[in-house]
Enzyme design. Structure first.
Site, PDB file in Angstrom:
ATOM      1  N   TYR A  47       9.875  -1.424  -1.080  1.00 18.21           N
ATOM      2  CA  TYR A  47      10.281  -2.278   0.038  1.00 18.21           C
ATOM      3  C   TYR A  47      11.541  -3.082  -0.285  1.00 18.21           C
ATOM      4  O   TYR A  47      12.251  -3.527   0.617  1.00 18.21           O
ATOM      5  CB  TYR A  47       9.136  -3.205   0.451  1.00 18.21           C
ATOM      6  CG  TYR A  47       8.004  -2.478   1.144  1.00 18.21           C
ATOM      7  CD1 TYR A  47       8.252  -1.620   2.205  1.00 18.21           C
ATOM      8  CD2 TYR A  47       6.685  -2.634   0.728  1.00 18.21           C
ATOM      9  CE1 TYR A  47       7.225  -0.940   2.835  1.00 18.21           C
ATOM     10  CE2 TYR A  47       5.645  -1.963   1.357  1.00 18.21           C
ATOM     11  CZ  TYR A  47       5.924  -1.118   2.407  1.00 18.21           C
ATOM     12  OH  TYR A  47       4.904  -0.442   3.041  1.00 18.21           O
ATOM     13  N   ASP A  86      -9.560   6.398   6.164  1.00 19.38           N
ATOM     14  CA  ASP A  86      -8.594   5.540   6.853  1.00 19.38           C
ATOM     15  C   ASP A  86      -7.171   6.090   6.728  1.00 19.38           C
ATOM     16  O   ASP A  86      -6.196   5.358   6.861  1.00 19.38           O
ATOM     17  CB  ASP A  86      -8.670   4.090   6.355  1.00 19.38           C
ATOM     18  CG  ASP A  86      -8.239   3.918   4.910  1.00 19.38           C
ATOM     19  OD1 ASP A  86      -7.944   4.930   4.237  1.00 19.38           O
ATOM     20  OD2 ASP A  86      -8.199   2.755   4.443  1.00 19.38           O
TER      21      ASP A  86
END
Length: 213
Positions: A47, A86
């Protein structure tokens, strides 16, 4: 369906995939498979500098998800034990196409296809989507340190990538039902009625032997 139920919940970062998967697992008595996120040692650096750390980040995710799904195939699905995850392994290609330069993407794609060639794949897909504002709010609420540096522009583009990929997925895999959930209209965390609505959408795709609470 004649197959052992294997549901995957997908959607952009912050949409509530793990929360919904946990609720599905509890209600239908499924085993829950959770993706490894914060354990990725490259994610914080990613990031900070996507271009520099994208290949390491994506390869870590791919290898770990391959191991998880290989274990699920042997320990649960082969023994007729239903599973909800998920994530779907396809998400690796969504992120890789966005973050990797062309030369590294070609190498990554080759590895991806080798690893996933005979992998167990979900037979029901739940696609969660929500507005950028909702995604940003939920990311802020859960307070994961590795997500603090996510840029809104990156998240907005990722959401578009998901939308495009899902449209293509439905065309290529017409045999796999896709349940679309609008996360702005249904808040399954705060409202039981919204959660019950989602359960009602899932039930028709499950085998008769699956028990609910």
């Amino acid at each position: 369906m004649n197959q052992v139920p294997f549901i995957a919940v997908e959607g952009p970062i912050g949409v509530g995939k793990t929360s919904l998967s946990q609720k599905i697992a509890t209600y239908f008595s499924f085993y829950i498979l959770k993706e490894i996120v914060e354990e990725n040692p490259f994610l914080g650096k990613f990031y900070d500098d996507i271009e520099a750390w994208s290949f390491q980040t994506e390869m870590f995710f791919l290898c770990n998800r391959f191991k998880q799904l290989d274990d699920i195939k042997k320990d649960f699905l082969s023994q007729s034990k239903p599973v909800v995850a998920d994530y779907h392994i396809m998400k690796n290609m969504i992120f890789a196409k966005r973050t990797l330069p062309a030369d590294k993407f070609d190498k990554y794609e080759q590895i991806y296809h080798i690893l996933t060639n005979d992998m167990a794949r979900p037979n029901v897909l739940i696609y969660l989507d929500a507005s950028l504002e909702t995604l940003l709010a939920r990311i802020d609420q859960r307070g994961r340190s590795v997500e603090e540096k996510i840029q809104p522009a990156y998240l907005a583009q990722l959401r578009q990538d998901y939308q495009q990929f899902m449209s293509e997925f439905e065309q290529k895999h017409s045999d796999i039902p896709v349940i679309r959930i609008n996360g702005d209209e249904l808040d399954f965390i705060k409202h039981q009625a919204d959660l019950d609505c989602i359960f009602a959408k899932i039930k028709p795709y499950l085998s008769k032997g699956v028990q609910t609470q």
